[in-house]
Scaffold this motif. Sequence first.
Motif, PDB file in Angstrom:
ATOM      1  N   PHE A  32       0.836  -1.353   0.013  1.00  8.66           N
ATOM      2  CA  PHE A  32      -0.006   0.272   0.366  1.00  8.66           C
ATOM      3  C   PHE A  32       0.727   1.403   0.156  1.00  8.66           C
ATOM      4  CE2 PHE A  32       0.276  -1.233   4.749  1.00  8.66           C
ATOM      5  CZ  PHE A  32       0.579  -0.082   4.860  1.00  8.66           C
ATOM      6  N   ILE A  33       0.685   2.616  -0.458  1.00  4.74           N
ATOM      7  CA  ILE A  33       0.930   3.762   0.181  1.00  4.74           C
ATOM      8  C   ILE A  33       0.405   3.949   0.777  1.00  4.74           C
ATOM      9  CG2 ILE A  33       1.213   5.799  -1.410  1.00  4.74           C
ATOM     10  CD1 ILE A  33       0.490   4.779  -4.016  1.00  4.74           C
ATOM     11  N   ALA A  34       1.629   5.341   1.234  1.00  8.91           N
ATOM     12  CA  ALA A  34       1.763   6.106   2.905  1.00  8.91           C
ATOM     13  C   ALA A  34       1.349   6.835   3.089  1.00  8.91           C
ATOM     14  CB  ALA A  34       2.812   4.632   4.107  1.00  8.91           C
ATOM     15  N   ILE A  35       1.136   7.254   2.957  1.00  5.01           N
ATOM     16  CA  ILE A  35       0.984   8.925   2.919  1.00  5.01           C
ATOM     17  C   ILE A  35       1.080   9.853   4.288  1.00  5.01           C
ATOM     18  CG2 ILE A  35      -0.595  11.257   1.600  1.00  5.01           C
ATOM     19  CD1 ILE A  35      -1.797   9.637  -0.600  1.00  5.01           C
ATOM     20  N   TYR A  36       1.561  10.958   4.274  1.00  7.75           N
ATOM     21  CA  TYR A  36       2.189  12.125   5.996  1.00  7.75           C
ATOM     22  C   TYR A  36       1.700  12.553   5.861  1.00  7.75           C
ATOM     23  CZ  TYR A  36       5.013   8.019   7.250  1.00  7.75           C
ATOM     24  OH  TYR A  36       5.625   5.634   7.221  1.00  7.75           O
ATOM     25  N   PRO A  37       0.557  13.576   5.639  1.00  7.70           N
ATOM     26  CA  PRO A  37      -0.035  14.836   5.370  1.00  7.70           C
ATOM     27  C   PRO A  37       0.216  15.796   6.283  1.00  7.70           C
ATOM     28  CG  PRO A  37      -1.720  13.812   4.949  1.00  7.70           C
ATOM     29  CD  PRO A  37      -0.515  12.566   5.370  1.00  7.70           C
ATOM     30  N   HIS A  38       1.001  16.828   6.190  1.00  7.62           N
ATOM     31  CA  HIS A  38       1.479  17.773   7.412  1.00  7.62           C
ATOM     32  C   HIS A  38       0.655  19.178   8.066  1.00  7.62           C
ATOM     33  CE1 HIS A  38       5.482  20.379   9.367  1.00  7.62           C
ATOM     34  NE2 HIS A  38       4.086  19.572   9.424  1.00  7.62           N
ATOM     35  N   GLY A  39      -0.089  18.705   9.233  1.00  7.41           N
ATOM     36  CA  GLY A  39      -0.980  20.072   9.036  1.00  7.41           C
ATOM     37  C   GLY A  39      -0.537  21.613   9.518  1.00  7.41           C
ATOM     38  N   VAL A  40      -1.215  21.727   9.627  1.00 11.24           N
ATOM     39  CA  VAL A  40      -0.962  23.937   9.305  1.00 11.24           C
ATOM     40  C   VAL A  40      -0.148  23.853  11.354  1.00 11.24           C
ATOM     41  CG1 VAL A  40      -1.535  26.210  10.208  1.00 11.24           C
ATOM     42  CG2 VAL A  40      -2.626  24.668   8.093  1.00 11.24           C
ATOM     43  N   ALA A  41       0.783  24.373  10.796  1.00  9.78           N
ATOM     44  CA  ALA A  41       1.431  24.498  12.215  1.00  9.78           C
ATOM     45  C   ALA A  41       1.679  23.482  13.194  1.00  9.78           C
ATOM     46  CB  ALA A  41       0.928  25.920  12.892  1.00  9.78           C
ATOM     47  N   ASP A  42       2.022  22.211  12.602  1.00 11.25           N
ATOM     48  CA  ASP A  42       1.899  21.002  13.564  1.00 11.25           C
ATOM     49  C   ASP A  42       0.139  20.414  13.848  1.00 11.25           C
ATOM     50  OD1 ASP A  42       4.647  20.381  12.539  1.00 11.25           O
ATOM     51  OD2 ASP A  42       5.488  20.670  14.552  1.00 11.25           O
ATOM     52  N   ILE A  43      -0.522  21.608  13.400  1.00  6.36           N
ATOM     53  CA  ILE A  43      -1.415  21.313  14.469  1.00  6.36           C
ATOM     54  C   ILE A  43      -3.448  20.950  12.911  1.00  6.36           C
ATOM     55  CG2 ILE A  43      -3.337  22.457  15.512  1.00  6.36           C
ATOM     56  CD1 ILE A  43      -1.139  24.549  16.774  1.00  6.36           C
ATOM     57  N   SER A  57      -7.915  26.240   9.311  1.00  2.00           N
ATOM     58  CA  SER A  57      -7.698  25.603   7.532  1.00  2.00           C
ATOM     59  C   SER A  57      -8.962  24.640   7.331  1.00  2.00           C
ATOM     60  CB  SER A  57      -6.102  24.740   7.899  1.00  2.00           C
ATOM     61  OG  SER A  57      -5.903  23.886   8.756  1.00  2.00           O
ATOM     62  N   ASP A  58      -9.180  24.146   6.033  1.00  4.30           N
ATOM     63  CA  ASP A  58      -9.823  23.532   5.893  1.00  4.30           C
ATOM     64  C   ASP A  58      -9.097  22.108   5.192  1.00  4.30           C
ATOM     65  OD1 ASP A  58     -11.645  21.649   4.356  1.00  4.30           O
ATOM     66  OD2 ASP A  58     -12.248  23.285   2.344  1.00  4.30           O
ATOM     67  N   ASP A  59      -8.736  21.731   6.334  1.00  7.46           N
ATOM     68  CA  ASP A  59      -7.985  19.803   6.101  1.00  7.46           C
ATOM     69  C   ASP A  59      -8.984  19.068   5.760  1.00  7.46           C
ATOM     70  OD1 ASP A  59      -6.015  21.089   8.374  1.00  7.46           O
ATOM     71  OD2 ASP A  59      -6.655  19.816   9.782  1.00  7.46           O
ATOM     72  N   VAL A  60      -9.768  18.762   5.861  1.00  9.18           N
ATOM     73  CA  VAL A  60     -10.604  17.989   4.567  1.00  9.18           C
ATOM     74  C   VAL A  60     -10.861  18.253   3.427  1.00  9.18           C
ATOM     75  CG1 VAL A  60     -13.438  17.132   4.358  1.00  9.18           C
ATOM     76  CG2 VAL A  60     -13.080  17.264   6.367  1.00  9.18           C
ATOM     77  N   ARG A  64      -8.729  15.592   1.037  1.00  2.00           N
ATOM     78  CA  ARG A  64      -8.882  15.071  -0.172  1.00  2.00           C
ATOM     79  C   ARG A  64      -8.464  15.795  -1.710  1.00  2.00           C
ATOM     80  NH1 ARG A  64     -15.064  17.006   0.777  1.00  2.00           N
ATOM     81  NH2 ARG A  64     -16.121  14.955   1.511  1.00  2.00           N
ATOM     82  N   ARG A  65      -7.439  16.693  -1.604  1.00  2.00           N
ATOM     83  CA  ARG A  65      -6.319  17.641  -2.712  1.00  2.00           C
ATOM     84  C   ARG A  65      -5.326  16.523  -2.646  1.00  2.00           C
ATOM     85  NH1 ARG A  65      -7.658  22.681  -0.482  1.00  2.00           N
ATOM     86  NH2 ARG A  65      -5.865  22.744   0.205  1.00  2.00           N
ATOM     87  N   VAL A  66      -4.689  15.853  -2.043  1.00  2.00           N
ATOM     88  CA  VAL A  66      -3.789  14.827  -1.591  1.00  2.00           C
ATOM     89  C   VAL A  66      -4.205  13.864  -1.625  1.00  2.00           C
ATOM     90  CG1 VAL A  66      -2.337  13.917   0.871  1.00  2.00           C
ATOM     91  CG2 VAL A  66      -2.276  15.948   0.705  1.00  2.00           C
ATOM     92  N   VAL A  67      -4.405  13.379  -1.241  1.00  2.00           N
ATOM     93  CA  VAL A  67      -5.683  12.423  -2.324  1.00  2.00           C
ATOM     94  C   VAL A  67      -5.736  12.288  -3.640  1.00  2.00           C
ATOM     95  CG1 VAL A  67      -6.690  10.359  -2.325  1.00  2.00           C
ATOM     96  CG2 VAL A  67      -6.046  11.407  -0.231  1.00  2.00           C
ATOM     97  N   ALA A  68      -6.277  12.674  -4.318  1.00  2.00           N
ATOM     98  CA  ALA A  68      -6.383  12.942  -5.319  1.00  2.00           C
ATOM     99  C   ALA A  68      -4.978  13.429  -6.357  1.00  2.00           C
ATOM    100  CB  ALA A  68      -7.390  14.826  -5.538  1.00  2.00           C
ATOM    101  N   ASP A  69      -4.382  13.984  -5.526  1.00  2.00           N
ATOM    102  CA  ASP A  69      -3.014  14.779  -5.999  1.00  2.00           C
ATOM    103  C   ASP A  69      -1.995  12.352  -6.450  1.00  2.00           C
ATOM    104  OD1 ASP A  69      -0.298  15.966  -7.346  1.00  2.00           O
ATOM    105  OD2 ASP A  69       0.662  15.674  -5.442  1.00  2.00           O
TER     106      ASP A  69
END
Length: 75
Positions: A32-43, A57-60, A64-69
């Motif tokens: 599988f592919i592991a994705i590690y998105p980074h929250g704004v200012a670690d939050i 921030s609109d994390d949802v 969605r953009r990360v997964v689409a990318d």
Amino acid sequence: PQPVMLVLHGFGFFPDILDQTEMNAAAERNGFIAIYPHGVADIWNDGTLQVYGPNRSDDVAFIRRVVADVEAKVA
């Protein structure tokens, strides 16, 4: 299609989460592919940490953009 695992860090745990979870090795072993998105200012905008002010921030939408990318790059 290849499964994707989103690994969301806790407050202040990026990039430590890369080593702590060992998810890259698990992804390689299990295909599988592991994705590690980074929250704004670690939050993440989950409403639990207001110490630094509101996180608007609109994390949802971001996730969605990360997964689409990733989908566009591996498809």
